[in-house]
Design an enzyme around this catalytic site. Structure first.
Site, PDB file in Angstrom:
ATOM      1  N   TYR A 221      47.640  28.230  27.870  1.00 34.46           N
ATOM      2  CA  TYR A 221      46.233  28.238  28.263  1.00 34.46           C
ATOM      3  C   TYR A 221      45.400  29.008  27.237  1.00 34.46           C
ATOM      4  O   TYR A 221      44.296  28.598  26.882  1.00 34.46           O
ATOM      5  CB  TYR A 221      46.138  28.891  29.641  1.00 34.46           C
TER       6      TYR A 221
ATOM      7  N   HIS B 216      33.754  19.714  29.584  1.00 31.96           N
ATOM      8  CA  HIS B 216      34.987  20.196  28.957  1.00 31.96           C
ATOM      9  C   HIS B 216      36.179  19.785  29.826  1.00 31.96           C
ATOM     10  O   HIS B 216      36.788  18.755  29.578  1.00 31.96           O
ATOM     11  CB  HIS B 216      34.926  21.718  28.756  1.00 31.96           C
TER      12      HIS B 216
ATOM     13  N   CYS C  42      35.001  28.538  33.666  1.00 33.89           N
ATOM     14  CA  CYS C  42      36.402  28.310  33.284  1.00 33.89           C
ATOM     15  C   CYS C  42      36.652  28.620  31.822  1.00 33.89           C
ATOM     16  O   CYS C  42      37.561  29.357  31.479  1.00 33.89           O
ATOM     17  CB  CYS C  42      36.809  26.874  33.593  1.00 33.89           C
ATOM     18  N   HIS C  43      35.841  28.049  30.933  1.00 36.93           N
ATOM     19  CA  HIS C  43      36.137  28.221  29.509  1.00 36.93           C
ATOM     20  C   HIS C  43      34.891  28.577  28.716  1.00 36.93           C
ATOM     21  O   HIS C  43      34.857  28.429  27.498  1.00 36.93           O
ATOM     22  CB  HIS C  43      36.806  26.967  28.951  1.00 36.93           C
ATOM     23  N   GLY C  44      33.831  29.004  29.427  1.00 40.45           N
ATOM     24  CA  GLY C  44      32.681  29.587  28.749  1.00 40.45           C
ATOM     25  C   GLY C  44      31.778  28.618  28.011  1.00 40.45           C
ATOM     26  O   GLY C  44      31.328  28.915  26.910  1.00 40.45           O
TER      27      GLY C  44
END
Lengths: 425, 183
Positions: free
Chosen positions: A296, B114, B134-136
């Site tokens: 991840y 994304h 979640c991933h900015g």
């Protein structure tokens, strides 16, 4: 070589009769009980046995959980809570199964790193290694599908993020994700097919495990010295020597496993998964299960979606190239003074990537166990990701060519006796 | 005479293998296609929403085709910020006027491009729009991707204003709806 000159001899009338019709006792005797195994295997070689045991634990606990679980978006969460509260020993079976997944992965990582350290992937064990990678990928898929089933917030959003990896595929990505979901988003159709596949895959794993053991039994076991078995003096029969050794380490492993089941059953989980799935709100901080964290972190270190997904899968695929990337003529790191150092650096890098994978997705400085380090999380995960790939693609081939390994012992038997003599004097 | 060894029997082998191959491929299709969205899922096409309770600056999330949809009543400042953003700065360049039918109402599929999380309404990110937890990924007040790993702007679903206070998500826009904006 592995089978030597030994062959099974039926002793009574019934076994003689059976042996000429279905030689199953012969199969068990020659491939398990009497199987000649290097006499110097240490504890790191017991994880194959531990993994076989854990696969059985997961299949048995899973089959009984499926008798109570309802794979429907309106009932899945409640049926899991019913298992926890009302079903006799349901709490035990569920904690066994959820922690069992984690312990399965602990064992498989130690098994893989053992293979890395002792060069078990090198010729003639390449196919054995590749089948191991297939098993690991199947385990990842099974673990992911199973984590979706309780239908909590982490289940739902984990499923969303992972299935969206496929949306990175150009042109047909969106059609593929809708085909995977059976809907326009993760949905009841998704839950039902995930349950079906989660039930199926462990049996596929069991099938590939049979191939894995078959591929192990052609060249025979590697060993801590990484040298070939030269004769009967180098081996002992698997039973009783390694059945006992495996049983001992399985027992120790189970003690730790039981600590988590009985005293800390949710330590490896996430509190948000006790909140029922809500398709309108993503939890502020979603993390995958711990066993996916290094991957991840690699995914998140890349600013481009498609390239991030490619790199994440590449991090596993690069293992498949390892037998051909390792140029060393010596298998075991015990005799490789430089590669041994790089092995431990790789372990630290994988651990740090895992630590970074658990952090929030902003670019603040890394706080490592309470200490703020003067480096941003994204920059650090990029450096570590690059190092991870360099280890396999550059360091492994170069060190193999440049390093001078220590002299390896003449035979397993001589090395074992020399060690014993040294200890006595 | 290269063909001397080719017999009528070879032709039958090739023809039967080809027929079996085509038959196998055709019989696989139902097993693959059953996984695609079923008829009842496809039927969830349109959803009507009453805009009256939404106050300026508010974002509401509704469900359409099992997906979350943002309905944002933008303040004049937010509209200005969206319209003034130079297209050259954008990752996925698109003018604000091409993303709205009425500048006040921004309607978006609330799925981060994304990996599918719902961008946070509370954390608005560096561009005053949304931040995906979640991933900015940072989105601006037009739902356009400005920073982070997402490759595309938040999708604008098809919708139609039934009246000044009612919107139908999932329906094709009325002809000339965009002209209202161009004035």
């Amino acid at each position: 070589m592995a089978h030597g000159n030994y062959s099974y001899k039926p002793t009574n009338a019934f076994t003689k009769w059976l042996d000429s019709r279905l030689p199953i006792i012969r199969l068990i005797d020659e491939s398990v009980l009497a199987f000649p195994t290097p006499k110097n295997l240490n504890m790191w070689f017991t994880f194959g046995g531990i993994l076989t045991f854990m696969l059985a634990v997961q299949i048995v606990s899973g089959i009984v959980l499926a008798m109570h679980y309802v794979p429907h978006e309106t009932q899945a969460f409640d049926s899991v809570e019913r298992i926890m509260r009302d079903v006799n020993y349901g709490w035990l079976l569920r904690y066994m199964h959820s922690n069992g997944a984690s312990f399965f992965f602990i064992a498989v990582y130690l098994h893989i790193f053992r293979g890395l350290y002792y060069g078990s992937y090198k010729a003639p064990r390449e196919v054995l290694w590749l089948l191991g990678i297939v098993i690991y990928l199947l385990m990842m898929a099974t673990g992911f599908l199973g984590y979706t089933l309780p239908w909590g917030q982490m289940s739902f959003w984990g499923a969303t993020v992972i299935t969206n990896f496929f949306s990175a595929i150009p042109v047909i990505g969106e059609s593929i994700t809708q085909w995977l979901w059976g809907s326009f988003a993760v949905d009841n159709s998704t839950l039902q097919r995930f349950f079906s596949l989660h039930y199926l895959l462990p049996f596929v794993i069991a099938g590939v495990v049979v191939l894995h053991i078959w591929a192990l039994h052609v060249p025979g076991n590697n060993n801590p010295l990484g040298i070939d078995v030269k004769g009967p003096a180098d081996t002992v029969p698997f039973h009783p020597y390694y059945t006992t050794k495996d049983a001992f380490w399985i027992a120790l492993f189970l003690i730790v496993f039981c600590y988590f089941i009985f005293f800390n059953p949710n330590f490896l989980g996430h509190a948000d998964n006790y909140v029922p799935a809500n398709r309108l709100v993503t939890p502020a901080h979603i993390v995958p299960e711990w066993y996916y964290l290094p991957l991840y972190a690699i995914l998140r270190s890349v600013p481009d979606k498609l390239f991030g997904v490619i790199l994440m899968f590449g991090a596993i695929f690069v293992w498949a190239l390892l037998p051909w990337l390792d140029t060393s003529r010596v298998r075991s790191n015990r005799f490789r003074p430089f590669m041994k150092q790089f092995f431990w650096i790789l372990m630290v890098v994988i651990f740090l990537l895992g630590y970074l994978g658990a952090q929030t997705a902003d670019d603040s400085n890394l706080v490592f166990f309470g200490v703020e380090l003067p480096i941003g999380k994204i920059l650090l995960s990029r450096i570590l990701t690059i190092y991870y790939f360099l280890h396999f693609l550059l360091i492994t081939p170069l060190v193999g060519l440049m390093e001078t390994p220590h002299a390896v012992p003449e035979s397993i038997s001589k090395a074992v006796l020399a060690k014993k003599g040294g200890a006595q004097s | 005479m290269d063909n001397a060894n080719v017999t009528r029997r070879d032709f039958i082998y090739v023809a039967s293998a080809a027929a079996a191959g085509v038959g196998l491929a055709a019989s696989l299709w139902p097993f693959i296609d059953q996984m695609n969205p079923a008829a009842d899922t496809l039927a969830l096409k349109e959803v009507e929403f009453d805009l009256t309770p939404v106050i300026p600056g508010q974002i509401v999330t509704i469900e359409w085709q099992k997906k979350p949809v943002f309905i944002r009543r933008r303040t004049p400042e937010e509209v200005k910020a969206a319209e003034d953003a130079p297209l050259g700065d954008l990752i996925d360049p698109q003018a604000d006027k091409d993303r709205v039918q009425k500048p006040e109402w921004l309607i978006l599929v609330a799925t981060c491009t994304h990996l599918g999380c719902v961008p946070s309404k509370e954390m608005k990110g560096e561009f005053g729009g949304w931040l995906c937890p979640c991933h900015g990924s940072h989105y601006d007040t037009s739902g356009r991707i400005r920073k982070g790993p997402a490759p595309k702007n938040l999708e604008v679903p098809p919708y139609q204003f039934l009246s000044d206070t009612k919107v139908l998500i999932g329906a094709a826009p009325k002809a000339g709806a965009a002209a209202e904006h161009h004035g």
